[in-house]
Enzyme design. Structure first.
Site, PDB file in Angstrom:
ATOM      1  N   CYS A 141       8.270  36.737  13.127  1.00 49.43           N
ATOM      2  CA  CYS A 141       7.963  35.486  13.781  1.00 49.43           C
ATOM      3  C   CYS A 141       8.714  34.349  12.858  1.00 49.43           C
ATOM      4  O   CYS A 141       9.306  33.307  13.476  1.00 49.43           O
ATOM      5  CB  CYS A 141       6.414  35.147  13.905  1.00 49.43           C
ATOM      6  N   HIS A 221       2.122  29.506  11.855  1.00 50.80           N
ATOM      7  CA  HIS A 221       2.433  29.191  10.740  1.00 50.80           C
ATOM      8  C   HIS A 221       3.012  27.812  10.583  1.00 50.80           C
ATOM      9  O   HIS A 221       3.554  27.184  11.783  1.00 50.80           O
ATOM     10  CB  HIS A 221       3.770  29.992  10.268  1.00 50.80           C
TER      11      HIS A 221
END
Length: 354
Positions: A141, A221
């Protein structure tokens, strides 16, 4: 034209999302999913598509749990053109001999090493190099976001080098009861962290260094980047380069999107399945340019960002779409991806077209 038959091994965070995305694609057919669990995860999938057992022991356990099983993993592979392995980290490498014997194309996820496949994939950057290959690895990711954002600036001739700080989520939300980080932050034990070198498996000459830490949160994140530009540039020029890229969307603090959780809440309000965000979300107000330096911060939804890349990887390996523009346009339109979350939903096309 016949549809590409896709098998998914591993029905977890990524696998279930890829399964749903495959079912939406007009040129793909989901042959089934395989796993070893018998709990709510697989029970929720019962009746939606064929279920298979990845091991003999799992087949017995699934039968005892009352799940209707169509066969074993080899039976599933016999019905597929491509297998997407979304099993836990390092499990996929052990599955490769079975996949090769079955003669299927193979898509692995970022938990496996680049050396396992010899090729790493982000659609907008290197789709053409995956055409016709037997297997590839969709990068993680965080790495996906790095290639999308930094790749866009490099494509515009603006990026010389990049230095980034990543604040990573501590664990997946559904596993937060098993442990995690509270009231602290844990630095990764080395600099550079693995994401920078991983990005170079896709863009080999990218001058990038990453530093990472795990924070006390479980959703998404957060990246902070200091960018050395190739020349002095204006803020609007940098913004234009980012807007021209696919799978990047802008968010604004002026709209109340002031933190990671507010963006996730917006995804739910937009009706996104599972609240997913496939795009990289860049805070527009925080894009700052001073001469030949730029600064920006963005958000990465770790549970979903690699899903469109996985769909494109399937097309690249099978050659069912001849180039990135063709595949990404189809994927992004079907999923309903946006370049601005609070504007009308318009498919984001590679090259900046709308």
């Amino acid at each position: 034209m016949s549809k590409t038959r896709v098998a998914i091994n591993g029905y977890g965070v990524i696998g279930k999302r890829v399964a749903d995305a495959v079912q939406l694609q007009p040129d793909m057919e989901l042959a089934g999913v395989s796993d070893i669990v018998t709990d709510w995860r697989l029970r929720s999938a019962a009746g939606r598509f064929p279920l298979f057992a990845s091991t003999d022991d799992a087949r017995i356990a699934m039968g005892q749990a009352g799940l209707s099983i169509a066969g074993g993993l080899d039976d599933l592979l016999a019905q597929a053109d491509v297998v997407v392995d979304a099993t836990p980290k390092h499990v996929a490498a052990g599955n490769l001999p079975r996949y090769r014997t079955a003669g299927v194309k193979i898509v692995l996820q970022g938990g496996e090493s680049h050396d396992t496949t010899g090729h790493s994939f982000v659609a907008q950057a290197n789709y053409h190099t995956a055409l016709g290959r037997d297997m590839t690895r969709v990068v993680s990711c965080n790495t996906t976001s790095i290639v999308r954002v930094l790749g866009a600036l490099r494509e515009a001739g603006l990026l010389a080098k990049a230095r980034g700080v990543l604040i990573r989520r501590a664990t997946d939300p559904w596993e937060s009861h098993l442990g995690g980080i509270m009231n602290t932050m844990v630095p990764e034990p080395r600099i550079p962290s693995h994401q920078g070198p991983d990005a170079r498996t896709v863009l080999p000459d990218l001058d990038v260094v990453t530093i990472a830490a795990k924070g006390a949160h479980t959703q998404t994140h957060n990246h902070y980047w200091t960018l050395q530009l190739t020349r002095p540039a204006g803020r609007e020029e940098v913004l234009a380069a980012l807007r021209a890229a696919p799978r990047i969307a802008f968010i604004r603090m002026a709209d109340g999107l002031v933190a990671l959780n507010s963006t996730i809440e917006l995804m739910k309000d937009l009706g996104r399945p599972r609240g997913d965000m496939w795009e990289v979300a860049i805070w527009e107000e925080l894009v700052t340019v001073e001469g030949d330096e730029a600064y920006l911060t963005y958000q990465v939804y770790n549970e979903a960002i690699v899903v469109p890349e996985t769909i494109d990887a399937i097309r690249a390996l099978t050659g069912s779409a001849p180039d990135a523009v063709t595949s990404m346009t189809m994927t992004d339109s079907v999923l309903g991806m946006r370049q601005d979350f609070l504007a009308e939903a318009i498919p984001a096309l590679p090259g900046g077209a709308r």
